[in-house]
Design an enzyme around this catalytic site. Sequence first.
Site, PDB file in Angstrom:
ATOM      1  N   MET A  17       0.839  -1.207   0.000  1.00  0.00           N
ATOM      2  CA  MET A  17       0.000   0.000   0.000  1.00  0.00           C
ATOM      3  C   MET A  17       0.871   1.254   0.000  1.00  0.00           C
ATOM      4  SD  MET A  17      -3.411  -0.866   2.121  1.00  0.00           S
ATOM      5  CE  MET A  17      -2.764  -0.560   3.753  1.00  0.00           C
ATOM      6  N   GLY A  18       2.158   1.087  -0.315  1.00  0.00           N
ATOM      7  CA  GLY A  18       3.037   2.253  -0.394  1.00  0.00           C
ATOM      8  C   GLY A  18       3.500   2.709   0.982  1.00  0.00           C
ATOM      9  N   GLU A  22      11.644  -0.289   5.359  1.00  0.00           N
ATOM     10  CA  GLU A  22      12.604  -1.404   5.314  1.00  0.00           C
ATOM     11  C   GLU A  22      11.924  -2.772   5.240  1.00  0.00           C
ATOM     12  OE1 GLU A  22      15.904  -1.407   4.819  1.00  0.00           O
ATOM     13  OE2 GLU A  22      15.522   0.705   4.441  1.00  0.00           O
ATOM     14  N   GLY A  23      10.704  -2.863   5.772  1.00  0.00           N
ATOM     15  CA  GLY A  23       9.961  -4.133   5.680  1.00  0.00           C
ATOM     16  C   GLY A  23       9.640  -4.454   4.231  1.00  0.00           C
ATOM     17  N   HIS A  24       9.130  -3.455   3.508  1.00  0.00           N
ATOM     18  CA  HIS A  24       8.851  -3.650   2.086  1.00  0.00           C
ATOM     19  C   HIS A  24      10.142  -3.930   1.316  1.00  0.00           C
ATOM     20  CE1 HIS A  24       5.431  -0.747   3.169  1.00  0.00           C
ATOM     21  NE2 HIS A  24       4.803  -1.840   2.823  1.00  0.00           N
ATOM     22  N   SER A 179       4.029   1.195   8.078  1.00  0.00           N
ATOM     23  CA  SER A 179       3.734   2.519   7.523  1.00  0.00           C
ATOM     24  C   SER A 179       2.994   3.357   8.566  1.00  0.00           C
ATOM     25  CB  SER A 179       2.867   2.391   6.271  1.00  0.00           C
ATOM     26  OG  SER A 179       3.487   1.527   5.349  1.00  0.00           O
TER      27      SER A 179
HETATM   28  P1  AMP Z   1       1.409  -2.980   3.440  1.00  0.00           P
HETATM   29  O1  AMP Z   1       1.977  -1.958   2.530  1.00  0.00           O
HETATM   30  O2  AMP Z   1       1.410  -2.575   4.884  1.00  0.00           O
HETATM   31  O3  AMP Z   1       0.086  -3.529   2.967  1.00  0.00           O
HETATM   32  O4  AMP Z   1       2.407  -4.217   3.393  1.00  0.00           O
HETATM   33  C1  AMP Z   1       2.775  -4.817   2.163  1.00  0.00           C
HETATM   34  C2  AMP Z   1       3.522  -6.088   2.465  1.00  0.00           C
HETATM   35  O5  AMP Z   1       4.676  -5.795   3.237  1.00  0.00           O
HETATM   36  C3  AMP Z   1       2.687  -7.098   3.281  1.00  0.00           C
HETATM   37  O6  AMP Z   1       2.928  -8.413   2.801  1.00  0.00           O
HETATM   38  C4  AMP Z   1       3.229  -6.914   4.672  1.00  0.00           C
HETATM   39  O7  AMP Z   1       3.093  -8.065   5.477  1.00  0.00           O
HETATM   40  C5  AMP Z   1       4.684  -6.617   4.396  1.00  0.00           C
HETATM   41  N1  AMP Z   1       5.288  -5.899   5.530  1.00  0.00           N
HETATM   42  C6  AMP Z   1       4.853  -4.758   6.092  1.00  0.00           C
HETATM   43  N2  AMP Z   1       5.638  -4.427   7.137  1.00  0.00           N
HETATM   44  C7  AMP Z   1       6.581  -5.394   7.241  1.00  0.00           C
HETATM   45  C8  AMP Z   1       7.677  -5.635   8.121  1.00  0.00           C
HETATM   46  N3  AMP Z   1       7.965  -4.826   9.114  1.00  0.00           N
HETATM   47  N4  AMP Z   1       8.420  -6.736   7.906  1.00  0.00           N
HETATM   48  C9  AMP Z   1       8.144  -7.599   6.898  1.00  0.00           C
HETATM   49  N5  AMP Z   1       7.127  -7.430   6.038  1.00  0.00           N
HETATM   50  C10 AMP Z   1       6.360  -6.342   6.195  1.00  0.00           C
END
Ligand code: AMP
Length: 276
Positions: A17-18, A22-24, A179
């Site tokens: 979702m943008g 660092e997780g992304h 985020s």
């Molecule tokens: P989001 O943008 O929050 O929808 O996340 C997109 C993808 O990134 C999803 O598969 C999340 O599980 C993953 N994600 C978000 N935060 C983290 C994180 N801290 N560590 C690992 N993966 C993450």
Amino acid sequence: MLRLRRQGERIGFVPTMGALHEGHVALIRRARSENRRVVVSIFVNPTQFGPNEDYERYPRPIAEDRDILRREKVDYLFMPAPGAMYPEGFRTEIGFKPEADGRHLFSVLCGKSRPGHFKGVVTVVCKLLAIVLPHRAYFGAKDYQQSVLLRRMIRDLDLPVDFCLCPIVRDKDGLAISSRNRYLKSTERARALAIFQELKNAREKILAGEKDLGKVRREALKALRGPVDQIDYFEAVDGEDLRPLSRPRNGMVLLTACYVGGTRLIDNVIIKNLKE
Ligand code: AMP
């Protein structure tokens, strides 16, 4: 994408979702290392937000996101408008039947306080996979319940994509990167550290031989009550079907959702290497 697929190029896909962090980036790097082409989508999906949630105010720092994608040598960015994903006449949604024991995986844990959320997630990811046609799709264990549902959806619908789960990326102090951490004031951020701390304490107790998960849970709830403002849940569940456990088992997961200030934060730890 069909053209790339026909040319035999392996495509790795990271849906987001943008407000990239660092997780992304960890997901993108794993995709980069395992595929010839990497596609990232940025789509703040309206159907997974409740009426009183943060859809409007969800961060959308698109210039910064583009810089990160360029730096990470991502081949394609897919950034559809909501109207392109949900045009007039869009009616299809993906549902889940209840488990054999009657529990509905859309309605437990985060689903309890976020009705409609997982139906929105599962449906949009199915659409994204159909559009991008990747060989492999990468998801984070940070959203553990979501990962269980998506793995099931891919398996049940025979989608021709490998589901790849990546570990949670944390800041140096242990806070799971999200985020939504941008919403936290510095005092709130300091209080939020208790979330991972109590997950770790609970894991330590279980690894040291504690068998009573009810007790572990009660102690964690008590310890969290000071630092966080509201606890949505703190549960010990089976890692595959999210069934609540009373006794520890390998592959179990401790999951929690807490509010700090107005921000809802989720985190979890998976328990492996348990002597059963
Ligand atoms: P989001 O943008 O929050 O929808 O996340 C997109 C993808 O990134 C999803 O598969 C999340 O599980 C993953 N994600 C978000 N935060 C983290 C994180 N801290 N560590 C690992 N993966 C993450």
